[in-house]
Design an enzyme around this catalytic site. Structure first.
Site, PDB file in Angstrom:
ATOM      1  N   ASP A  59      12.913   7.652   9.617  1.00 19.24           N
ATOM      2  CA  ASP A  59      11.944   8.100  10.597  1.00 19.24           C
ATOM      3  C   ASP A  59      11.851   6.960  11.679  1.00 19.24           C
ATOM      4  O   ASP A  59      11.050   7.082  12.724  1.00 19.24           O
ATOM      5  CB  ASP A  59      10.283   8.016   9.905  1.00 19.24           C
ATOM      6  CG  ASP A  59       9.287   8.486  10.826  1.00 19.24           C
ATOM      7  OD1 ASP A  59       9.519   9.690  11.271  1.00 19.24           O
ATOM      8  OD2 ASP A  59       8.163   7.865  10.791  1.00 19.24           O
ATOM      9  N   SER A  65       9.860   2.731   7.082  1.00 17.88           N
ATOM     10  CA  SER A  65       9.404   1.528   7.344  1.00 17.88           C
ATOM     11  C   SER A  65       9.710   1.151   8.864  1.00 17.88           C
ATOM     12  O   SER A  65       8.811   1.051   9.408  1.00 17.88           O
ATOM     13  CB  SER A  65       9.642   0.430   6.220  1.00 17.88           C
ATOM     14  OG  SER A  65       8.666  -0.685   6.265  1.00 17.88           O
ATOM     15  N   ARG A  66      10.823   0.207   8.870  1.00 19.24           N
ATOM     16  CA  ARG A  66      11.165  -0.233  10.222  1.00 19.24           C
ATOM     17  C   ARG A  66      12.707  -0.158  10.278  1.00 19.24           C
ATOM     18  O   ARG A  66      13.424  -0.434   9.347  1.00 19.24           O
ATOM     19  CB  ARG A  66      10.853  -1.770  10.468  1.00 19.24           C
ATOM     20  CG  ARG A  66       9.138  -1.844  10.697  1.00 19.24           C
ATOM     21  CD  ARG A  66       8.689  -1.433  12.147  1.00 19.24           C
ATOM     22  NE  ARG A  66       7.582  -1.544  12.300  1.00 19.24           N
ATOM     23  CZ  ARG A  66       6.583  -0.536  12.191  1.00 19.24           C
ATOM     24  NH1 ARG A  66       6.934   0.645  11.847  1.00 19.24           N
ATOM     25  NH2 ARG A  66       5.292  -0.516  12.358  1.00 19.24           N
ATOM     26  N   CYS A  95       8.915  -2.080   2.724  1.00 19.65           N
ATOM     27  CA  CYS A  95       8.652  -3.642   3.022  1.00 19.65           C
ATOM     28  C   CYS A  95       8.694  -3.758   4.564  1.00 19.65           C
ATOM     29  O   CYS A  95       9.265  -3.111   5.292  1.00 19.65           O
ATOM     30  CB  CYS A  95       9.822  -4.632   2.456  1.00 19.65           C
ATOM     31  SG  CYS A  95      11.305  -4.109   2.903  1.00 19.65           S
ATOM     32  N   PRO A  96       7.950  -4.657   5.097  1.00 20.09           N
ATOM     33  CA  PRO A  96       7.757  -4.866   6.576  1.00 20.09           C
ATOM     34  C   PRO A  96       9.096  -5.720   6.921  1.00 20.09           C
ATOM     35  O   PRO A  96      10.050  -5.980   6.220  1.00 20.09           O
ATOM     36  CB  PRO A  96       6.724  -6.041   6.452  1.00 20.09           C
ATOM     37  CG  PRO A  96       6.214  -6.248   5.270  1.00 20.09           C
ATOM     38  CD  PRO A  96       6.974  -5.768   4.242  1.00 20.09           C
ATOM     39  N   ARG A 104       0.817  -1.215   0.072  1.00 22.64           N
ATOM     40  CA  ARG A 104      -0.142  -0.050  -0.093  1.00 22.64           C
ATOM     41  C   ARG A 104       0.828   1.313   0.168  1.00 22.64           C
ATOM     42  O   ARG A 104       0.644   2.294  -0.877  1.00 22.64           O
ATOM     43  CB  ARG A 104      -0.836   0.012   1.207  1.00 22.64           C
ATOM     44  CG  ARG A 104      -2.059  -1.044   1.165  1.00 22.64           C
ATOM     45  CD  ARG A 104      -2.666  -1.073   2.416  1.00 22.64           C
ATOM     46  NE  ARG A 104      -2.035  -1.468   3.297  1.00 22.64           N
ATOM     47  CZ  ARG A 104      -2.287  -2.680   4.148  1.00 22.64           C
ATOM     48  NH1 ARG A 104      -3.478  -3.442   3.688  1.00 22.64           N
ATOM     49  NH2 ARG A 104      -1.679  -3.288   5.013  1.00 22.64           N
ATOM     50  N   ILE A 105       1.763   1.479   0.871  1.00 25.55           N
ATOM     51  CA  ILE A 105       2.645   2.761   1.025  1.00 25.55           C
ATOM     52  C   ILE A 105       3.505   2.719  -0.069  1.00 25.55           C
ATOM     53  O   ILE A 105       3.611   3.800  -0.641  1.00 25.55           O
ATOM     54  CB  ILE A 105       3.471   2.671   2.405  1.00 25.55           C
ATOM     55  CG1 ILE A 105       2.295   2.865   3.633  1.00 25.55           C
ATOM     56  CG2 ILE A 105       4.120   3.817   2.357  1.00 25.55           C
ATOM     57  CD1 ILE A 105       2.973   2.512   4.924  1.00 25.55           C
ATOM     58  N   GLU A 136      13.610   1.799  19.683  1.00 24.44           N
ATOM     59  CA  GLU A 136      12.821   3.268  19.900  1.00 24.44           C
ATOM     60  C   GLU A 136      12.399   3.292  21.133  1.00 24.44           C
ATOM     61  O   GLU A 136      11.935   2.462  21.487  1.00 24.44           O
ATOM     62  CB  GLU A 136      11.686   3.299  18.761  1.00 24.44           C
ATOM     63  CG  GLU A 136      12.376   3.515  17.286  1.00 24.44           C
ATOM     64  CD  GLU A 136      11.327   3.292  16.490  1.00 24.44           C
ATOM     65  OE1 GLU A 136      10.044   3.384  16.338  1.00 24.44           O
ATOM     66  OE2 GLU A 136      11.602   3.388  15.068  1.00 24.44           O
ATOM     67  N   HIS A 163       9.686   8.685  14.493  1.00 22.38           N
ATOM     68  CA  HIS A 163       8.923   7.692  14.435  1.00 22.38           C
ATOM     69  C   HIS A 163       7.274   8.300  14.172  1.00 22.38           C
ATOM     70  O   HIS A 163       6.620   8.242  14.853  1.00 22.38           O
ATOM     71  CB  HIS A 163       8.726   6.764  14.966  1.00 22.38           C
ATOM     72  CG  HIS A 163       7.914   5.607  14.555  1.00 22.38           C
ATOM     73  ND1 HIS A 163       8.267   4.097  14.819  1.00 22.38           N
ATOM     74  CD2 HIS A 163       7.103   5.409  13.728  1.00 22.38           C
ATOM     75  CE1 HIS A 163       7.529   3.263  14.230  1.00 22.38           C
ATOM     76  NE2 HIS A 163       6.703   4.197  13.468  1.00 22.38           N
TER      77      HIS A 163
HETATM   78  P1  NAD Z   1       1.828  -3.784   2.826  1.00 24.48           P
HETATM   79  O1  NAD Z   1       1.936  -5.024   3.737  1.00 24.48           O
HETATM   80  O2  NAD Z   1       0.743  -3.194   2.083  1.00 24.48           O
HETATM   81  O3  NAD Z   1       3.239  -3.885   1.872  1.00 24.48           O
HETATM   82  C1  NAD Z   1       4.272  -4.540   2.010  1.00 24.48           C
HETATM   83  C2  NAD Z   1       5.057  -5.055   0.878  1.00 24.48           C
HETATM   84  O4  NAD Z   1       6.333  -5.583   0.945  1.00 24.48           O
HETATM   85  C3  NAD Z   1       4.329  -5.975  -0.056  1.00 24.48           C
HETATM   86  O5  NAD Z   1       4.161  -5.455  -1.362  1.00 24.48           O
HETATM   87  C4  NAD Z   1       5.176  -7.244   0.131  1.00 24.48           C
HETATM   88  O6  NAD Z   1       5.062  -7.959  -1.016  1.00 24.48           O
HETATM   89  C5  NAD Z   1       6.367  -6.548   0.255  1.00 24.48           C
HETATM   90  N1  NAD Z   1       7.263  -7.512   0.869  1.00 24.48           N
HETATM   91  C6  NAD Z   1       7.325  -8.591   1.860  1.00 24.48           C
HETATM   92  N2  NAD Z   1       8.477  -9.211   2.066  1.00 24.48           N
HETATM   93  C7  NAD Z   1       9.458  -8.543   1.174  1.00 24.48           C
HETATM   94  C8  NAD Z   1      10.875  -8.850   0.810  1.00 24.48           C
HETATM   95  N3  NAD Z   1      11.334  -9.756   1.398  1.00 24.48           N
HETATM   96  N4  NAD Z   1      11.424  -7.965  -0.118  1.00 24.48           N
HETATM   97  C9  NAD Z   1      10.822  -6.914  -0.742  1.00 24.48           C
HETATM   98  N5  NAD Z   1       9.581  -6.701  -0.566  1.00 24.48           N
HETATM   99  C10 NAD Z   1       8.722  -7.375   0.352  1.00 24.48           C
HETATM  100  O7  NAD Z   1       2.391  -2.798   4.038  1.00 24.48           O
HETATM  101  P2  NAD Z   1       2.162  -1.042   4.040  1.00 24.48           P
HETATM  102  O8  NAD Z   1       0.886  -0.859   4.501  1.00 24.48           O
HETATM  103  O9  NAD Z   1       2.666  -0.735   2.655  1.00 24.48           O
HETATM  104  O10 NAD Z   1       3.435  -0.803   5.175  1.00 24.48           O
HETATM  105  C11 NAD Z   1       4.782  -0.929   4.872  1.00 24.48           C
HETATM  106  C12 NAD Z   1       5.231  -0.773   6.026  1.00 24.48           C
HETATM  107  O11 NAD Z   1       5.498   0.459   6.633  1.00 24.48           O
HETATM  108  C13 NAD Z   1       5.003  -1.439   7.085  1.00 24.48           C
HETATM  109  O12 NAD Z   1       5.562  -2.792   7.345  1.00 24.48           O
HETATM  110  C14 NAD Z   1       5.504  -0.856   8.523  1.00 24.48           C
HETATM  111  O13 NAD Z   1       6.706  -1.297   8.818  1.00 24.48           O
HETATM  112  C15 NAD Z   1       5.736   0.672   7.968  1.00 24.48           C
HETATM  113  N6  NAD Z   1       4.932   1.628   8.476  1.00 24.48           N
HETATM  114  C16 NAD Z   1       5.508   2.896   8.975  1.00 24.48           C
HETATM  115  C17 NAD Z   1       4.825   3.707   9.708  1.00 24.48           C
HETATM  116  C18 NAD Z   1       5.516   4.923  10.182  1.00 24.48           C
HETATM  117  O14 NAD Z   1       5.022   5.792  10.834  1.00 24.48           O
HETATM  118  N7  NAD Z   1       6.932   5.149  10.023  1.00 24.48           N
HETATM  119  C19 NAD Z   1       3.509   3.723   9.496  1.00 24.48           C
HETATM  120  C20 NAD Z   1       2.777   2.503   8.886  1.00 24.48           C
HETATM  121  C21 NAD Z   1       3.690   1.607   8.403  1.00 24.48           C
END
Ligand code: NAD
Length: 321
Positions: free
Chosen positions: A263, A238-239, A210-211, A159-160, A268, A287
């Site tokens: 971020d 992301s993380r 990615c997660p 999604r992101i 943390e 964050h």
């Molecule tokens: P999502 O599950 O929609 O998308 C994750 C994508 O990563 C998927 O397309 C998946 O296929 C891909 N992926 C999984 N394993 C992978 C790998 N080994 N190599 C490459 N790609 C891989 O998640 P999202 O909603 O887009 O969120 C992404 C990340 O953003 C979350 O996991 C979270 O850690 C982070 N996040 C951060 C904040 C913040 O405040 N900074 C807020 C929300 C989410």
């Protein structure tokens, strides 16, 4: 019905209301709870419903919470809950997916543009009097960068990642995507799926979406950095665990990576000895990508709807079914 919120402050520091949850029972909201079994248990042992954002609910804790029926995670990531134990005990665990997609994508743009223009530093410089003393009508303290025509690598195209790709396309960037699942319907002349090595070798900017999985821990490490263009810029919303921070700090200090904006960090709140704090050209924010009030209000709203669905007997957003 006894309802406990273990760490409500991050979601609602006072600008939102817990009223939606209050409708379902007697609610006690703690701003924070120490990550210690005794303190956690003393607060939730007789509760039927518990909400947590980052306070861990381990097997040891869950096994002593006989009344517990429902855990609402006040976030998308639910790794703080031992979901298998919860399942064994018949406890439903629900999370809040996708509430912050637009906020995180927008924040990624803030970091990208900050790396290109250093707006914060230039503003501070003007307020310190440097423009007033300047011989010229204009000056800049760091290279200014135009994005048009450069290459932007996205690792993780969920999604992101997809929301970020839409935004950066407007700047005329060429996008390279590496993700677990290829999505041919999204590919275009300006957005190509490639192997990780191609993305690392060809990108001017690399943004992580990615997660944090076994397969992605430390994906930005010495070996992968060595494959990147000299002068690459890295963004992480992301993380923190996706980056080996000592390797990134070393690459920033040597100039191999010309800037980074993160971020999230491995631990943390950030530890005073985190190597990124002393590294050259590293922007660090606490964050906050998820936290605009619109996104937090959405999180609260979905949290209430999740609880309502549970009480009506058809729980939604269940992560341990
Ligand atoms: P999502 O599950 O929609 O998308 C994750 C994508 O990563 C998927 O397309 C998946 O296929 C891909 N992926 C999984 N394993 C992978 C790998 N080994 N190599 C490459 N790609 C891989 O998640 P999202 O909603 O887009 O969120 C992404 C990340 O953003 C979350 O996991 C979270 O850690 C982070 N996040 C951060 C904040 C913040 O405040 N900074 C807020 C929300 C989410």
């Amino acid at each position: 019905m006894k309802i406990v919120v273990l760490d409500g402050y991050a979601l609602n520091p006072g600008d939102l209301s817990w009223k939606g949850i209050e409708e379902f029972g007697d609610i006690t909201v703690y701003d924070r709870t120490k990550f210690e079994t005794q303190e956690i248990l003393s607060r939730i042992q007789n509760a039927e419903v518990v909400f947590t954002n980052k306070t861990p609910l381990s097997t040891e804790v869950l096994e002593q919470c006989e009344a517990l029926k429902y855990i609402g995670v006040l976030a998308t990531g639910y790794n703080v809950v031992d979901v298998d134990t919860a399942k064994k005990q018949g406890i439903i665990v629900a999370n809040v997916p996708a509430y912050s997609t637009h906020a995180v994508a927008q924040f990624t743009m803030a970091l990208l543009l900050e790396m290109c223009h250093q707006v914060g530093d230039h503003n501070q410089s003007v307020h310190e009097g440097h423009w007033a003393k300047s011989l010229d009508f204009s000056y800049w303290n760091s290279p200014l960068i135009e994005l048009q025509g450069k290459t932007f690598g996205v690792i993780g195209f969920g999604r992101i990642g997809q929301a970020v790709a839409k935004l950066v396309q407007a700047f005329g960037l060429h996008i390279l995507v590496y993700s677990r699942t290829r999505k041919p319907e999204i590919e275009s002349e300006t957005c190509e799926f490639v192997e990780l090595n191609t993305l690392l070798e060809c990108s001017d900017f690399i943004s992580l979406h990615c997660p944090l999985f076994e397969s992605t821990i430390g994906i930005i490490n010495k070996s992968n950095i060595s494959k990147m263009k000299t002068g690459v810029k890295i963004i992480n919303t992301s993380r923190g665990g996706l980056i080996v921070e000592t390797d990134l700090a070393e690459a920033l200090n040597s100039g191999k990576v010309s800037a980074a904006a993160v971020d999230v960090v491995s631990e943390e709140p950030i530890k005073p000895n985190n190597p990124l704090l002393q590294a050259k050209n590293c922007i660090i924010t606490p964050h906050i990508a998820w936290a605009p009030i619109e996104a937090r209000a959405r999180l609260m709203d979905i949290t209430v709807k999740n609880l309502e669905a549970f009480f009506k007997g058809h729980p939604v957003n269940v992560v341990n079914s």
